[in-house]
Design a protein around this motif. Sequence first.
Motif, mmCIF file in Angstrom:
data_model
loop_
_atom_site.group_PDB
_atom_site.id
_atom_site.type_symbol
_atom_site.label_atom_id
_atom_site.label_comp_id
_atom_site.label_asym_id
_atom_site.label_seq_id
_atom_site.Cartn_x
_atom_site.Cartn_y
_atom_site.Cartn_z
ATOM 1 N N PHE A 164 -18.095 5.729 3.022
ATOM 2 C CA PHE A 164 -17.386 6.960 3.366
ATOM 3 C C PHE A 164 -15.929 6.763 2.979
ATOM 4 N N VAL A 165 -15.419 7.618 2.087
ATOM 5 C CA VAL A 165 -14.037 7.504 1.608
ATOM 6 C C VAL A 165 -13.331 8.835 1.819
ATOM 7 N N PRO A 166 -12.308 8.883 2.677
ATOM 8 C CA PRO A 166 -11.535 10.109 2.841
ATOM 9 C C PRO A 166 -10.730 10.410 1.576
ATOM 10 N N LEU A 167 -10.578 11.680 1.252
ATOM 11 C CA LEU A 167 -9.799 12.064 0.073
ATOM 12 C C LEU A 167 -8.374 11.538 0.142
ATOM 13 N N HIS A 168 -7.786 11.519 1.340
ATOM 14 C CA HIS A 168 -6.393 11.070 1.464
ATOM 15 C C HIS A 168 -6.204 9.602 1.082
ATOM 16 N N ALA A 169 -7.286 8.830 1.025
ATOM 17 C CA ALA A 169 -7.184 7.408 0.693
ATOM 18 C C ALA A 169 -7.175 7.154 -0.807
ATOM 19 N N ARG A 183 -0.499 14.725 -1.675
ATOM 20 C CA ARG A 183 -1.392 13.586 -1.889
ATOM 21 C C ARG A 183 -1.948 13.623 -3.305
ATOM 22 N N PRO A 184 -2.251 12.446 -3.881
ATOM 23 C CA PRO A 184 -2.821 12.426 -5.228
ATOM 24 C C PRO A 184 -4.138 13.205 -5.336
ATOM 25 N N VAL A 185 -4.977 13.144 -4.288
ATOM 26 C CA VAL A 185 -6.248 13.873 -4.283
ATOM 27 C C VAL A 185 -6.374 14.591 -2.941
ATOM 28 N N ASN A 235 -4.792 1.220 -0.486
ATOM 29 C CA ASN A 235 -4.574 -0.173 -0.090
ATOM 30 C C ASN A 235 -4.939 -1.149 -1.213
ATOM 31 N N GLY A 236 -5.254 -0.618 -2.409
ATOM 32 C CA GLY A 236 -5.536 -1.464 -3.557
ATOM 33 C C GLY A 236 -7.005 -1.682 -3.860
ATOM 34 N N LEU A 237 -7.898 -1.352 -2.940
ATOM 35 C CA LEU A 237 -9.326 -1.522 -3.208
ATOM 36 C C LEU A 237 -9.751 -0.655 -4.380
ATOM 37 N N GLU A 238 -10.580 -1.219 -5.244
ATOM 38 C CA GLU A 238 -11.124 -0.474 -6.378
ATOM 39 C C GLU A 238 -12.640 -0.446 -6.233
ATOM 40 N N LEU A 239 -13.194 0.752 -6.213
ATOM 41 C CA LEU A 239 -14.633 0.947 -6.037
ATOM 42 C C LEU A 239 -15.225 1.582 -7.273
ATOM 43 N N GLN A 240 -16.449 1.223 -7.564
ATOM 44 C CA GLN A 240 -17.181 1.877 -8.637
ATOM 45 C C GLN A 240 -18.592 2.090 -8.106
ATOM 46 N N ARG A 241 -18.868 3.333 -7.698
ATOM 47 C CA ARG A 241 -20.148 3.671 -7.078
ATOM 48 C C ARG A 241 -20.524 5.105 -7.434
ATOM 49 N N PRO A 275 0.824 -1.215 0.000
ATOM 50 C CA PRO A 275 0.000 0.000 0.000
ATOM 51 C C PRO A 275 0.855 1.261 0.000
ATOM 52 N N LEU A 276 0.331 2.292 -0.653
ATOM 53 C CA LEU A 276 1.038 3.576 -0.673
ATOM 54 C C LEU A 276 1.005 4.211 0.709
ATOM 55 N N PRO A 277 2.107 4.770 1.147
ATOM 56 C CA PRO A 277 2.090 5.502 2.425
ATOM 57 C C PRO A 277 1.289 6.787 2.255
ATOM 58 N N ILE A 278 0.800 7.307 3.342
ATOM 59 C CA ILE A 278 0.025 8.548 3.303
ATOM 60 C C ILE A 278 0.947 9.728 3.555
ATOM 61 N N ALA A 279 0.881 10.696 2.676
ATOM 62 C CA ALA A 279 1.655 11.921 2.871
ATOM 63 C C ALA A 279 0.925 12.795 3.890
ATOM 64 N N ARG A 280 1.617 13.267 4.869
ATOM 65 C CA ARG A 280 0.983 14.118 5.882
ATOM 66 C C ARG A 280 0.634 15.494 5.322
#
Length: 128
Positions: free
Chosen positions: A112-117, A64-66, A86-92, A54-59
Motif C-alpha cells: 500500500f503506497v499513498p500518493l503523497h509518498a 506534491r509531485p503526485v 524516503n528513498g525507497l525504490e519499488l518496481q511492482r 528525505p523530502l518533506p511532505i507538502a500539506r
Amino acid sequence: RTLFDALTGVERVAFTFEKQGRLEKLQVVLLARRALWESLAPTLERDPRLTQKPLPIARQPERRPVSDPRLFNGLAGRTLRLTLRNGLELQRPLLCFGPFDLVLGEPGRELFVPLHAIVRWTAEPEPN
C-alpha cells in the motif's frame, strides 16, 4: 523508520496501530504485511540522496509531485517503478488505485503506497 505493528483503525487523516497508537497518514510512505516486508526490504534499491535527506511532505496536495490518481488510469497490471520520498525504490505491478493511494504487487503480497509518498514514477511500456 520502520514500525512493526498491527493496523487497528483507519480514520480520514490517520491510521491507528495497536502499539504505536494514532499516526497521521502523511507520515506513512508504505504499508505491507510483516513477512512480505522482511523478505522485500533487503532487496530494495534506495536513492542515496533521499535516504540521507528525505523530502518533506507538502500539506497542500497541489504542491506534491503526485496527487492526482487519474494518472494511473489504464495502468492496472503494468509494472510501475516508484521512488518514495524516503528513498525507497519499488518496481511492482499496479493492482489497483484509489483517490489517495496505490496497491502494488500480487494478491496476497500487496504493498500500500499513498500518493503523497511518491516523488517520481514511470510505467513500463505496454507489451505488444
